[in-house]
Design an enzyme around this catalytic site. Sequence first.
Site, PDB file in Angstrom:
ATOM      1  N   ASP A  67      39.803  53.230  36.756  1.00  0.00           N
ATOM      2  CA  ASP A  67      40.867  53.992  36.108  1.00  0.00           C
ATOM      3  C   ASP A  67      40.333  54.907  35.011  1.00  0.00           C
ATOM      4  OD1 ASP A  67      40.202  51.897  34.403  1.00  0.00           O
ATOM      5  OD2 ASP A  67      42.070  50.822  34.727  1.00  0.00           O
ATOM      6  N   ASP A 136      49.042  40.812  30.764  1.00  0.00           N
ATOM      7  CA  ASP A 136      50.251  40.811  31.607  1.00  0.00           C
ATOM      8  C   ASP A 136      49.921  40.727  33.104  1.00  0.00           C
ATOM      9  OD1 ASP A 136      49.172  43.297  32.138  1.00  0.00           O
ATOM     10  OD2 ASP A 136      50.908  44.450  31.480  1.00  0.00           O
ATOM     11  N   HIS A 138      47.771  42.690  34.787  1.00  0.00           N
ATOM     12  CA  HIS A 138      47.404  43.928  35.490  1.00  0.00           C
ATOM     13  C   HIS A 138      45.940  43.912  35.931  1.00  0.00           C
ATOM     14  CE1 HIS A 138      46.457  46.069  31.418  1.00  0.00           C
ATOM     15  NE2 HIS A 138      45.335  45.655  31.953  1.00  0.00           N
ATOM     16  N   GLU A 143      50.241  47.896  36.491  1.00  0.00           N
ATOM     17  CA  GLU A 143      51.065  47.048  35.637  1.00  0.00           C
ATOM     18  C   GLU A 143      52.058  46.251  36.495  1.00  0.00           C
ATOM     19  OE1 GLU A 143      50.141  46.646  32.751  1.00  0.00           O
ATOM     20  OE2 GLU A 143      49.868  48.466  31.558  1.00  0.00           O
TER      21      GLU A 143
HETATM   22  P1  PGA Z   1      39.951  43.719  28.298  1.00  0.00           P
HETATM   23  O1  PGA Z   1      41.003  44.422  29.269  1.00  0.00           O
HETATM   24  O2  PGA Z   1      38.743  43.507  29.117  1.00  0.00           O
HETATM   25  O3  PGA Z   1      39.702  44.703  27.209  1.00  0.00           O
HETATM   26  O4  PGA Z   1      40.585  42.448  27.845  1.00  0.00           O
HETATM   27  C1  PGA Z   1      41.165  43.932  30.551  1.00  0.00           C
HETATM   28  C2  PGA Z   1      42.189  44.780  31.280  1.00  0.00           C
HETATM   29  O5  PGA Z   1      43.086  45.322  30.626  1.00  0.00           O
HETATM   30  O6  PGA Z   1      42.092  44.901  32.498  1.00  0.00           O
END
Ligand code: PGA
Length: 262
Positions: A67, A136, A138, A143
């Site tokens: 992304d 959450d 994702h 999302e």
């Molecule tokens: P993080 O994010 O590695 O910074 O915890 C993970 C994500 O949002 O996929």
Amino acid sequence: MEIIIQSDAVAASRASARLVARLVREKPNAVLGLATGSTPLMLYKEMIRLHKEEGLDFSRVATFNLDEYIGLEKDHPQSYYTFMWENLFSQINIKPENVHLPDGMAKDVPASCAAYEQAIIAAGGIDLQVLGIGSDGHIGFNEPTSSFASRTRIKTLTQQTVQDNARFFDGDESKVPHHCITMGIGTIMDARMNLMLAFGAGKAGAVAATVEGPVCAMMPASILQHHPVAKVFIDEAAATALQLSDYYRWIYAGKPEWQRDA
Ligand code: PGA
């Protein structure tokens, strides 16, 4: 799914790096799907160490990132392009032309997303996709309620994700872009192997729901239950909400050494 619980994030990252190394040694032109965020940083450090100390060769490897934020120039300090070059690409022998990230400044976003999907196909598909998981649930920026059939497209971040990511933008939520381009869940499911990393107590609920809960669009990562080769590397803190953690430990402890990195 295979759940690999390690004492801490460093051990889990090293174990996951062994899988990457094995793939790249067996298939020097492997296609890696890569992730950003704090979670994969130790994996990338270990990949750099393997390159520098053990000669792991990335000269024919291609990469596709999950992304990118919409509206950040490539050289913006918080763009995922910058993140990847700072934390991995500049320290291994990957060729710049083999590196791919969604174009967050594309004028025609749908066309750019379609071209990204085509580029993945033209490269032969993703052999190994690295994933983090949001609090959450994702994966990429898919999302909750994202379609399991989705392909690379524009998405709007949830307010929770904006809050979670504000730490990278001087803690200022107003600086976090609200839109991104992300591979779809369908794109992620096409990878031949999915390798998810999750560390810390803040991920324990999402990990348990992903591994042991129902497959549900409210928990996007739960779709990995339908993936034939999904490996989840977690530390003790991220394992605390799992009902069957003792079983996962027992499985891993009983594996012959050669099978651990397979
Ligand atoms: P993080 O994010 O590695 O910074 O915890 C993970 C994500 O949002 O996929």
